[in-house]
Design a protein around this motif. Structure first.
Motif, PDB file in Angstrom:
ATOM      1  N   UNK A 447      39.847  33.122  51.308  1.00  0.00           N
ATOM      2  CA  UNK A 447      40.044  34.492  51.830  1.00  0.00           C
ATOM      3  C   UNK A 447      39.835  35.564  50.762  1.00  0.00           C
ATOM      4  N   UNK A 448      40.184  35.235  49.527  1.00  0.00           N
ATOM      5  CA  UNK A 448      40.107  36.252  48.472  1.00  0.00           C
ATOM      6  C   UNK A 448      39.031  35.898  47.477  1.00  0.00           C
ATOM      7  N   UNK A 449      38.117  36.838  47.194  1.00  0.00           N
ATOM      8  CA  UNK A 449      38.198  38.268  47.505  1.00  0.00           C
ATOM      9  C   UNK A 449      37.377  38.737  48.720  1.00  0.00           C
ATOM     10  N   UNK A 450      37.046  37.866  49.684  1.00  0.00           N
ATOM     11  CA  UNK A 450      36.211  38.365  50.793  1.00  0.00           C
ATOM     12  C   UNK A 450      36.979  39.144  51.845  1.00  0.00           C
ATOM     13  N   UNK A 451      38.218  38.702  52.105  1.00  0.00           N
ATOM     14  CA  UNK A 451      38.954  39.275  53.239  1.00  0.00           C
ATOM     15  C   UNK A 451      39.186  40.791  53.165  1.00  0.00           C
ATOM     16  N   UNK A 452      39.528  41.345  51.996  1.00  0.00           N
ATOM     17  CA  UNK A 452      39.717  42.806  51.934  1.00  0.00           C
ATOM     18  C   UNK A 452      38.477  43.583  52.405  1.00  0.00           C
ATOM     19  N   UNK A 453      37.296  43.008  52.180  1.00  0.00           N
ATOM     20  CA  UNK A 453      36.067  43.660  52.643  1.00  0.00           C
ATOM     21  C   UNK A 453      35.995  43.738  54.160  1.00  0.00           C
ATOM     22  N   UNK A 454      36.475  42.695  54.828  1.00  0.00           N
ATOM     23  CA  UNK A 454      36.487  42.704  56.290  1.00  0.00           C
ATOM     24  C   UNK A 454      37.513  43.727  56.787  1.00  0.00           C
ATOM     25  N   UNK A 471      33.499  47.749  44.540  1.00  0.00           N
ATOM     26  CA  UNK A 471      33.630  46.750  43.471  1.00  0.00           C
ATOM     27  C   UNK A 471      34.727  47.139  42.473  1.00  0.00           C
ATOM     28  N   UNK A 472      34.825  48.434  42.177  1.00  0.00           N
ATOM     29  CA  UNK A 472      35.853  48.915  41.242  1.00  0.00           C
ATOM     30  C   UNK A 472      37.240  48.731  41.859  1.00  0.00           C
ATOM     31  N   UNK A 473      37.336  49.093  43.143  1.00  0.00           N
ATOM     32  CA  UNK A 473      38.634  48.968  43.811  1.00  0.00           C
ATOM     33  C   UNK A 473      39.060  47.501  43.876  1.00  0.00           C
ATOM     34  N   UNK A 474      38.097  46.642  44.220  1.00  0.00           N
ATOM     35  CA  UNK A 474      38.409  45.218  44.333  1.00  0.00           C
ATOM     36  C   UNK A 474      38.882  44.649  42.990  1.00  0.00           C
ATOM     37  N   UNK A 475      38.236  45.092  41.933  1.00  0.00           N
ATOM     38  CA  UNK A 475      38.620  44.634  40.607  1.00  0.00           C
ATOM     39  C   UNK A 475      40.075  45.016  40.292  1.00  0.00           C
ATOM     40  N   UNK A 476      40.487  46.207  40.709  1.00  0.00           N
ATOM     41  CA  UNK A 476      41.886  46.609  40.500  1.00  0.00           C
ATOM     42  C   UNK A 476      42.856  45.765  41.327  1.00  0.00           C
TER      43      UNK A 476
END
Ligand code: TNX
Length: 497
Positions: A447-454, A471-476
């Motif tokens: 699920x991570x890190x794909x799920x936050x994108x959905x 990409x920046x937000x996901x990195x945080x």
């Protein structure tokens, strides 16, 4: 000593409808209090949820106060008022100034969503030094936010491998952070029957006794299932139970010989083939069985929906399948629930309230919208969380392709199928099938890190979704996942430093 957190524009997932960064900071410290309106119990839970997360991230154990009069400055205020200019029950506003943090909605649900946004602002605070800080400076910001789609779901297959109540609760808390509002539980399949049915006890006694690979399996008692429903409800997540039929039914057929056309129960099944089993369409007992099961599941389900599967019925006569689904639809509707089924159900005559769940074939979906049905979008090549990231991924399957983080992020539901428009789409859902998924750590890794994108596809305006910013937000978020020990895939597409 103080710590300055990252600007919210580099953190919040899903990206809000409107976010204006301002000059200055709110200083969060150990004396900051959380105020909430005393009139409503849901908000008491939301206040405690916020308190819990602030404590686990910063170490600050903030006091909660319940009142209708907020006069003291310098605190966090959860405010219910009728002035948020949007009729959407999930909409909220979040404003941070030197004086206060205000989370405002005209609805408890919106307040809960807004609290998730605030919790994320603390995600980049990752190391021990943070915990020793005298105060945390949170940059001022004005956020106005509401969802694009009303259906933002995750599906967990608890049939192929069983996951207990605690795992499901853990999952609920993780998806709540990303403003998901549906958890679809795939409760029955060839390999296992996972929900206790009082009128047909062998379904779980026999059908629940194993799983893929031959492990012990398991099932939820009705009491446990009710506990899951209640836990999700507090987080404004609706549980959507699925009883898959007429295919994917070997576990039921193995439990009751009389459900088989030849009266002989097959062996339990622990492999991963699909499409070999079918309920006996011509026997009346099949419909007695379905009526009992749907009645009991409906009684346990406060949400409006029951998912009846309907996929991959390769062992069912295709003409009889059509009539079968129409009968099942009647049974679901007579229990005051809306029927959801995988896309194949559009071969039948559907009521406009029935919902089509897209996974692979556009033609089925178009046949559904012709009948006036709404669609949940789960394109397997984009959001099937059981697909491998790349050929080296240990877990997962690859029949729908490899899905990297950018693949599951860079698509738009309203342009996915020619002839399907925004108004036909109820929302998006990310399914996790569990043929190869054994434990919670495996779930995390897929699920991570794909799920936050959905989540972002389901919530945010399309024009706000920009991969380079995402990409920046996901990195945080990665910094928070490290902190809580989440087993996420360190995709080379993201700079995790
Ligand atoms: C297809 S998607 C299935 C499931 C499998 C999955 C594996 C759908 C409606 N049916 O039975 O678990 O592929 O990816």
């Amino acid at each position: 000593m103080n710590i300055v957190t990252t600007a919210s524009s580099d953190i919040i997932i899903p990206v809000p409808v409107s976010l204006v960064q301002k000059k200055g900071f709110f200083n969060l410290n150990r004396e900051t209090k959380i105020y909430y309106p005393s009139s409503n119990l849901d908000n008491d839970f939301t206040a405690r949820y916020l308190q819990h997360h602030i404590k686990s991230i910063t170490g600050y154990d903030l006091q909660i106060l319940s009142t209708e009069n907020f006069y003291e400055k310098g605190n966090i205020y959860l405010i219910l008022q009728n002035e948020v200019a949007n009729s959407n029950p999930e909409s909220y506003e979040l404003s941070i100034t030197e004086n206060s943090i205000n989370i405002i909605s005209d609805n408890s649900e919106g307040l809960f969503r807004g609290v998730q946004t605030f919790i994320q602002m603390l995600f980049p605070l990752k190391n021990k030094i943070d915990l020793a800080a005298n105060y945390i400076q949170i940059p001022n910001v004005e956020i106005k936010d509401y969802p694009r789609f009303q259906w933002r779901g995750v599906m967990l297959d608890v049939a192929r491998h069983f996951f207990g109540v605690n795992d499901v609760k853990k999952l609920i808390d993780l998806i709540a952070l990303y403003k998901f509002n549906r958890l679809h539980l795939h409760l029955t399949d060839d390999q296992g029957w996972r929900i206790q049915i009082n009128s047909w006890p062998k379904l779980t006694e026999i059908g629940g006794s194993t799983q893929v690979g031959g492990g012990a399996g398991g099932f939820y008692t009705q009491k446990e299932f009710a506990e899951i429903v209640e836990y999700a409800k507090k987080r404004f997540i609706t549980i959507v139970p699925e009883i898959d039929m007429p295919g994917h039914t070997n576990a039921a057929l193995a439990s009751y010989p009389e459900l088989n056309c030849d009266g002989v129960a097959p062996e339990l099944y622990t492999g991963i083939k699909v499409g070999f089993s079918s309920l006996c369409i011509d026997k009346e007992i099949t419909y007695d069985f379905i009526k009992d099961v749907i009645r009991e599941v409906a009684e346990l389900t406060p949400g409006s929906y029951i998912h009846i599967g309907g996929d991959e019925a390769h062992a069912t006569d295709s003409v009889k399948y059509i009539k079968f689904m129409e009968r099942v639809q009647e049974i679901v509707n007579s229990n005051n629930k809306k029927m959801i089924g995988w896309e194949e159900i559009t071969q039948s005559k559907l009521n406009p309230t029935s919902i089509v769940h897209y996974w692979r074939k556009a033609d089925y979906v178009l046949a559904g919208i012709k009948q006036g049905n709404k669609v949940i979008m789960s394109p397997s090549s984009k959001v099937y969380m059981d697909m491998k990231y790349n050929p080296n991924t240990e877990l997962g399957l690859n029949w729908a392709g490899y899905i990297e983080v950018s693949d599951s992020y860079n698509w738009d539901p309203s342009t996915q199928i020619n002839g399907l428009n925004e108004k036909d789409i109820l929302g998006v859902e990310a399914p996790l099938w569990t043929e190869t998924i054994l434990n919670f750590s495996d779930i995390e890794c897929m699920l991570f890190p794909r799920l936050p994108g959905v989540a972002e596809i389901g919530w945010s305006p399309n024009e706000k979704r920009i991969w380079d910013e995402y990409k920046i937000r996901l990195s945080n978020h990665g910094k928070y996942w490290e902190k809580i020990g989440l087993n996420f895939y360190k995709s080379p597409q993201i700079n995790w430093e």
